[in-house]
Structure formats: structure tokens, C-alpha cells
Write a protein that holds these residues in place. Structure first.
Motif, PDB file in Angstrom:
ATOM      1  N   GLU A   1      -4.475  14.991  -0.867  1.00  0.00           N
ATOM      2  CA  GLU A   1      -5.512  15.039   0.095  1.00  0.00           C
ATOM      3  C   GLU A   1      -5.564  16.447   0.475  1.00  0.00           C
ATOM      4  O   GLU A   1      -6.800  17.299   0.871  1.00  0.00           O
ATOM      5  CB  GLU A   1      -5.143  14.535   0.710  1.00  0.00           C
TER       6      GLU A   1
ATOM      7  N   GLU B   1       4.966  15.859  -0.995  1.00  0.00           N
ATOM      8  CA  GLU B   1       4.113  15.663  -2.433  1.00  0.00           C
ATOM      9  C   GLU B   1       4.009  16.647  -3.361  1.00  0.00           C
ATOM     10  O   GLU B   1       4.346  17.683  -3.372  1.00  0.00           O
ATOM     11  CB  GLU B   1       2.784  15.915  -2.434  1.00  0.00           C
TER      12      GLU B   1
ATOM     13  N   LYS C   1      -1.180   3.289  -5.570  1.00  0.00           N
ATOM     14  CA  LYS C   1      -2.451   3.536  -5.809  1.00  0.00           C
ATOM     15  C   LYS C   1      -1.848   3.256  -7.557  1.00  0.00           C
ATOM     16  O   LYS C   1      -1.852   1.342  -8.112  1.00  0.00           O
ATOM     17  CB  LYS C   1      -2.580   5.316  -6.086  1.00  0.00           C
TER      18      LYS C   1
ATOM     19  N   SER D   1       1.306  -1.014  -0.226  1.00  0.00           N
ATOM     20  CA  SER D   1      -0.062  -0.164   0.414  1.00  0.00           C
ATOM     21  C   SER D   1       0.951   1.265  -0.042  1.00  0.00           C
ATOM     22  O   SER D   1       1.834   1.602   0.202  1.00  0.00           O
ATOM     23  CB  SER D   1      -1.008   0.433   1.478  1.00  0.00           C
ATOM     24  N   GLY D   2       0.040   2.556  -0.262  1.00  0.00           N
ATOM     25  CA  GLY D   2       0.789   3.771   0.297  1.00  0.00           C
ATOM     26  C   GLY D   2       1.037   3.776   0.722  1.00  0.00           C
ATOM     27  O   GLY D   2       2.852   4.189   0.980  1.00  0.00           O
ATOM     28  N   ALA D   3       0.550   3.620   2.176  1.00  0.00           N
ATOM     29  CA  ALA D   3       1.523   3.826   3.616  1.00  0.00           C
ATOM     30  C   ALA D   3       2.798   3.132   3.891  1.00  0.00           C
ATOM     31  O   ALA D   3       3.687   3.773   4.273  1.00  0.00           O
ATOM     32  CB  ALA D   3      -0.342   3.582   4.403  1.00  0.00           C
TER      33      ALA D   3
ATOM     34  N   ILE E   1       2.812   9.199  -4.637  1.00  0.00           N
ATOM     35  CA  ILE E   1       1.541   7.453  -4.630  1.00  0.00           C
ATOM     36  C   ILE E   1       0.436   8.374  -5.357  1.00  0.00           C
ATOM     37  O   ILE E   1      -0.456   7.411  -6.201  1.00  0.00           O
ATOM     38  CB  ILE E   1       0.705   7.613  -2.973  1.00  0.00           C
TER      39      ILE E   1
ATOM     40  N   ASP F   1       7.361  12.021  -2.275  1.00  0.00           N
ATOM     41  CA  ASP F   1       5.498  11.167  -2.617  1.00  0.00           C
ATOM     42  C   ASP F   1       4.569  10.999  -3.485  1.00  0.00           C
ATOM     43  O   ASP F   1       3.996  12.071  -3.563  1.00  0.00           O
ATOM     44  CB  ASP F   1       5.275  10.998  -0.617  1.00  0.00           C
TER      45      ASP F   1
ATOM     46  N   PHE G   1      -0.844  14.988   3.584  1.00  0.00           N
ATOM     47  CA  PHE G   1      -0.858  13.778   3.945  1.00  0.00           C
ATOM     48  C   PHE G   1      -0.299  12.362   2.680  1.00  0.00           C
ATOM     49  O   PHE G   1       0.408  12.367   2.042  1.00  0.00           O
ATOM     50  CB  PHE G   1      -2.344  13.429   3.374  1.00  0.00           C
ATOM     51  N   HIS G   2       0.080  11.420   4.022  1.00  0.00           N
ATOM     52  CA  HIS G   2       1.112  10.938   3.360  1.00  0.00           C
ATOM     53  C   HIS G   2       0.854   9.355   4.206  1.00  0.00           C
ATOM     54  O   HIS G   2       1.738   8.456   4.214  1.00  0.00           O
ATOM     55  CB  HIS G   2       2.569  10.446   4.042  1.00  0.00           C
ATOM     56  N   GLY G   3      -0.412   9.152   4.645  1.00  0.00           N
ATOM     57  CA  GLY G   3      -1.295   6.953   5.146  1.00  0.00           C
ATOM     58  C   GLY G   3      -1.407   7.753   6.320  1.00  0.00           C
ATOM     59  O   GLY G   3      -1.250   8.397   7.008  1.00  0.00           O
TER      60      GLY G   3
ATOM     61  N   VAL H   1       5.855   4.257   2.350  1.00  0.00           N
ATOM     62  CA  VAL H   1       6.088   5.699   2.629  1.00  0.00           C
ATOM     63  C   VAL H   1       6.451   5.253   4.491  1.00  0.00           C
ATOM     64  O   VAL H   1       7.825   5.625   4.625  1.00  0.00           O
ATOM     65  CB  VAL H   1       4.703   6.657   3.752  1.00  0.00           C
TER      66      VAL H   1
HETATM   67  C1  LIG Z   1      -0.038  11.214  -1.403  1.00  0.00           C
HETATM   68  C2  LIG Z   1      -0.287   9.699  -1.087  1.00  0.00           C
HETATM   69  N1  LIG Z   1       0.753   9.242   0.232  1.00  0.00           N
HETATM   70  C3  LIG Z   1       0.043   7.796   0.570  1.00  0.00           C
HETATM   71  C4  LIG Z   1      -1.177   7.554   0.685  1.00  0.00           C
HETATM   72  C5  LIG Z   1      -1.210   6.287   1.198  1.00  0.00           C
HETATM   73  O1  LIG Z   1      -2.094   5.182   0.319  1.00  0.00           O
HETATM   74  P1  LIG Z   1      -2.239   4.373   1.017  1.00  0.00           P
HETATM   75  O2  LIG Z   1      -3.921   4.898   1.466  1.00  0.00           O
HETATM   76  O3  LIG Z   1      -2.281   3.062  -0.290  1.00  0.00           O
HETATM   77  O4  LIG Z   1      -2.026   3.453   2.146  1.00  0.00           O
HETATM   78  C6  LIG Z   1      -1.930   8.676  -0.397  1.00  0.00           C
HETATM   79  C7  LIG Z   1      -3.600   7.960  -0.412  1.00  0.00           C
HETATM   80  O5  LIG Z   1      -4.504   8.851  -0.435  1.00  0.00           O
HETATM   81  C8  LIG Z   1      -1.415   9.783  -0.852  1.00  0.00           C
HETATM   82  O6  LIG Z   1      -2.625  10.305  -1.551  1.00  0.00           O
END
Ligand SMILES: Cc1ncc(COP(=O)(O)O)c(C=O)c1O
Length: 443
Positions: free
Chosen positions: A245, A240, A302, A138-140, A275, A273, A165-167, A143
Motif C-alpha cells: 500500500e 513488508e 491473499k 485473512s491477512g489482518a 501478505i 509481512d 500497511f498491515h491490515g 498479522v
Molecule cells: C502487506 C499487507 N498486510 C496485511 C494486509 C491485510 O490483509 P487483509 O485485507 O486480507 O486483511 C494487506 C492487504 O492489502 C497487505 O497488503
């Protein structure tokens, strides 16, 4: 469904079945970020941005599953390649501990898997001297692993930006600065300092430039004589390249060149980031490619369908088991889809399409003179409209849904539009007609 003639056809949104489905779902599901009672029926027809819901309504999806379906629904470029794959069990494998091959040779097997996904990712990041990938789910997690490899280099402090926003895992959420609910009451990693993310000239001058020794809020903090943070204690700065977000905010050029200078001067690792903004969404493969800033680590997820932390091999800890994950590299189908997506972006010149259709959509939004819209911004097909109030934004999201167009909120009172990367001129016109009438109805 014929993509060239499909149109949104809606007989009441949300329909009765959608409401019943959502009620049933919520008997078992923990509360999350449900946006509306749209229920995609994956047994029914869907193509490009068009999909069918559980009540038989045909909608245009201008969210691309929050950038997680970059080629829209059932893209033939993906589907025809999937046809070659006979589903096996297990498809979800312990890929960090075992290797999996889709035939021979590794450089060009019959079907690609995690190895080829990593190969493609290092190609896409070689201009930043990146040659190594850690795959996750996943994105989180992408990160988490990015910040782990930076902490492993030394330093226990970090910089993040207002609006970030990073997760939602505990490490990643410590870096969030966009909504109070992301962090409220949860323990956080210490030593994270946030600074402004100016996107306009006015904000750059007001929030970022100071009369301090380094000339801006971040350099001042790190100044060896008058600063308050020792540069050698900083493990990373995470940014980012277009905030997601936080409201689809594009960083001001001056701010970006200051960051590049800070990176050089204080030897700070920069994590980009990507994602939400990566994989072609902005018209370059990575949104950071638009900027005069070299990242040390890139996170992707994503649209990639897997999580990925990409950097130079020097960045990764050498000892065994410092990074690991049972399923990290393990979903064969996900890796395959990630490879097909990257290949389709190249093969069908989708970066050019994103740039061109992005320009079209932006011009239409600007020329529409939308009532109560105070800003149109973004990059490529990562575009947003900011309204005067949050209530107005929410009313527009609902009015668009009623007319068969899916859009999503972001920031406080902003609405994002992110169609598939291969969206056509006709589809943009169609969606924007619907959008305009939704905005006008709300006004
Ligand atoms: C810039 C950014 N980083 C991290 C994430 C987290 O990703 P995930 O929901 O797959 O954990 C998101 C999710 O929207 C994001 O937009």
C-alpha cells in the motif's frame, strides 16, 4: 475464450450494467475501498489475465485481485484439480477444533486440505527454521496472530515503518503508517514506534544513518546507554519486504543489513509481512528471500486464500486457547486452492517466469519513456510506476480502464501492475501497449 489470442475488447467502460450493478450494490454495502465500477461477471468466460465484465467487455486484469488471485482466472492448473472435488456441505468448517481429511494417508491424501496447506507452508519456510503454522481467515488476522505470539514472548513495545500497511483490525491497524484514514479516530495498541523505510541511497543516508552510538535511527533508540527504549521491552519489529500500500517500495540493502544486525544485537523478533509480496510474486517464494535478513515470523494470506502465521514452534504459546478461530483452518476449498497454488508454482517453474516476465515488463516500462512518470520500481511481477501528481495517476488508472486494462493505485501517486504469475510475453506486450497509450492520452 482462447488465452493465446484473447485481447481486451471494450465497448465503453464502465458500461451501463456495471453502473447499475454498482448502484444496486451500494444500497446495501457499507463504504469500503471501491476503486472503479468494474463488475466481473463470473458466469462468463475468463482465463489467465482476461475476464469478462457484466456488459460483455473483455478486460485484462493486471491487479490479480490485489495479489489474491496469483494464477489469474480459471487457471487450468487449479481447475482440473478442482474437478476431482465434489462440493460437500459444510465446506466452511470449524477447522481449529475438528480435523478434516481428504482421504488417506495424511502425507498424500486424495485431496489436500488444511493439514497439507500447513505442511506445504513449513516446507517453504524451513530455511528460516519455521515448522509451525496457525491458519486464519485473512491477512489482518495473520498479522494479529503474529503480533500476539511475539507479545506472548515478552515485551510491550514494537517497531513499524513509515509507509507500512498491515491490515484493518485494531491491532494490525496500529502498525499502519501509509494513509491517515486507516487509523484516524480508532484506538490503537500502545508502544508502537515508527521509523523510516529508506529505499534509495539518498534516503538511507538522510533518514536512517545518524551520528548516534549505533549509527542509525533504530539502533540509537535501543542503545543501552544513550537510547530511549529498553531492548528487552521490544516484542517485535514488523516489515513488508516490499511495501505494498505504501507504494511498492523496495528496501535499501544497507538498511536491510542494519536490520539484520539489530535483530542479532538486541534479540528482536522480526515479522515479515508477506501478505502482498509472498507466494512467488517477486520471483522468490517470499520477498524476504531476496534480503539478507532472517525473519522469525512470516505472515501470508491473499494468494494463499487463507491467512497463515508461520514460525518456529518455540514462538507459539503452549497453553490451550491462547490462539483460536472457529473458521481459521476451516475452509476446505480455500486450503485446497492454497495447496494447488503452491504446487503449481513449483510444477510450472513460475518463480522463473516471474523473474523473466518481471524483467520484460520493467524494461518495457523504462524504455517507453512514459510522460510524467518519475519512477519505475518493484521486484518481479510486483511493479509500479510513480507519476508526478496524484491526479495524473488517477487519470491513468481511468484511461487504462477505458481501454480494457485494470491497474490499481498505491502509495500517494503511484500505480501498481501485478499480473498473474504465469503471465506470458504476449500478454505483457499487449497490456503495456494499452498502458502506454493511456499514459500518453493523459499527458
Ligand atoms: C502487506 C499487507 N498486510 C496485511 C494486509 C491485510 O490483509 P487483509 O485485507 O486480507 O486483511 C494487506 C492487504 O492489502 C497487505 O497488503
Amino acid at each position: 475464450m482462447d488465452r493465446d489470442s484473447a485481447e481486451p475488447t471494450v465497448d465503453g467502460m464502465p458500461g451501463e450494467r456495471a453502473q447499475e450493478w454498482a448502484d444496486y450494490h451500494h444500497q446495501f454495502s457499507a463504504p469500503s475501498t471501491y476503486v472503479y465500477d468494474f463488475v466481473w461477471d463470473f458466469t462468463e468466460e475468463a482465463i489467465g489475465p482476461f475476464c469478462t465484465d457484466i456488459d460483455g467487455n473483455v478486460l485484462m486484469d493486471f491487479t490479480s485481485h490485489v495479489a489474491a488471485a496469483p494464477l489469474g482466472y480459471n487457471n487450468p492448473k487449479i481447475m482440473e484439480k478442482f474437478d476431482e472435488f465434489d462440493l460437500v456441505d459444510p465446506t466452511k468448517i470449524a477447522g481449529q477444533d475438528f480435523y478434516a481429511a481428504g482421504g488417506w494417508p495424511p502425507e498424500d491424501p486424495e485431496l489436500p486440505g488444511p493439514t497439507q496447506l500447513m505442511d506445504r507452508l513449513t516446507d517453504l519456510t524451513s530455511h528460516y527454521d519455521m515448522d509451525t503454522v496457525f491458519l486464519s481467515n485473512s491477512g489482518a488476522e495473520a498479522v494479529e496472530n503474529a503480533i500476539k505470539i511475539c507479545y506472548a514472548q515478552g515485551g510491550h513495545r514494537a517497531f513499524t515503518f513509515d509507509g507500512a500497511f498491515h491490515g484493518r483490525t485494531l491491532g494490525a491497524l496500529s502498525l499502519n503508517r501509509s494513509k491517515v484514514n486507516h487509523r484516524k479516530g480508532y484506538p490503537e495498541i500502545g508502544g508502537v514506534v515508527s521509523v523510516p523505510y529508506p529505499s534509495t541511497q539518498e534516503a538511507y543516508e538522510k533518514q536512517w544513518l545518524t551520528d548516534g552510538p549505533g549509527g542509525n535511527v533504530l539502533a540509537d533508540k535501543l542503545d543501552p546507554e544513550q537510547g530511549v527504549i529498553a531492548p528487552e521491552e521490544v516484542a517485535y519489529l514488523i516489515i513488508e519486504p516490499v511495501q505494498g500500500e505504501g507504494g511498492y517500495r523496495v528496501p535499501h540493502d544497507g538498511f536491510v543489513s542494519d536490520l539484520a544486525e539489530i535483530r542479532e544485537r538486541f534479540d528482536v523478533n522480526v515479522v515479515a509481512d508477506e501478505i502482498q509480496s509472498g507466494l512467488g510474486r517477486t520471483g522468490e517464494m517470499w520477498a524476504v528471500d531476496h534480503l539478507d535478513l532472517d525473519p522469525d515470523v512470516i505472515t501470508s494470506a491473499k494468494g494463499l486464500r487463507a491467512g497463515a502465521t508461520v514460525a518456529n514452534s518455540d514462538m507459539f504459546p503452549k497453553e490451550k486457547a491462547r490462539l483460536s478461530s472457529t473458521w481459521g483452518a476451516g475452509k476446505i476449498v480455500d486450503s485446497m486452492q492454497g495447496v494447488f497454488t503452491i504446487d503449481a508454482i513449483h510444477e510450472y517453474d513460475l518463480l522463473d517466469n516471474v523473474a523473466e516476465r518481471g524483467r520484460q515488463m520493467r524494461e518495457l516500462l523504462e524504455d517507453a519513456d512514459l510522460p510524467n512518470a518519475i519512477d519505475v520500481r518493484g521486484r518481479g511481477l510486483m511493479l509500479a510506476v510513480e507519476f508526478d501528481t496524484k491526479e495524473r495517476r488517477e487519470a491513468v488508472v481511468k484511461a487504462a480502464l477505458k481501454r480494457g486494462l485494470l491497474v490499481l493505485g498505491c502509495g500517494y501517486k503511484t500505480l501498481r501492475l501485478l499480473p498473474p504469475l504465469d503471465v506470458t510475453e504476449r500478454e505483457i506486450e499487449l497490456a503495456l501497449d494499452v498502458f502506454q497509450s493511456a499514459v500518453e492520452e493523459v499527458a
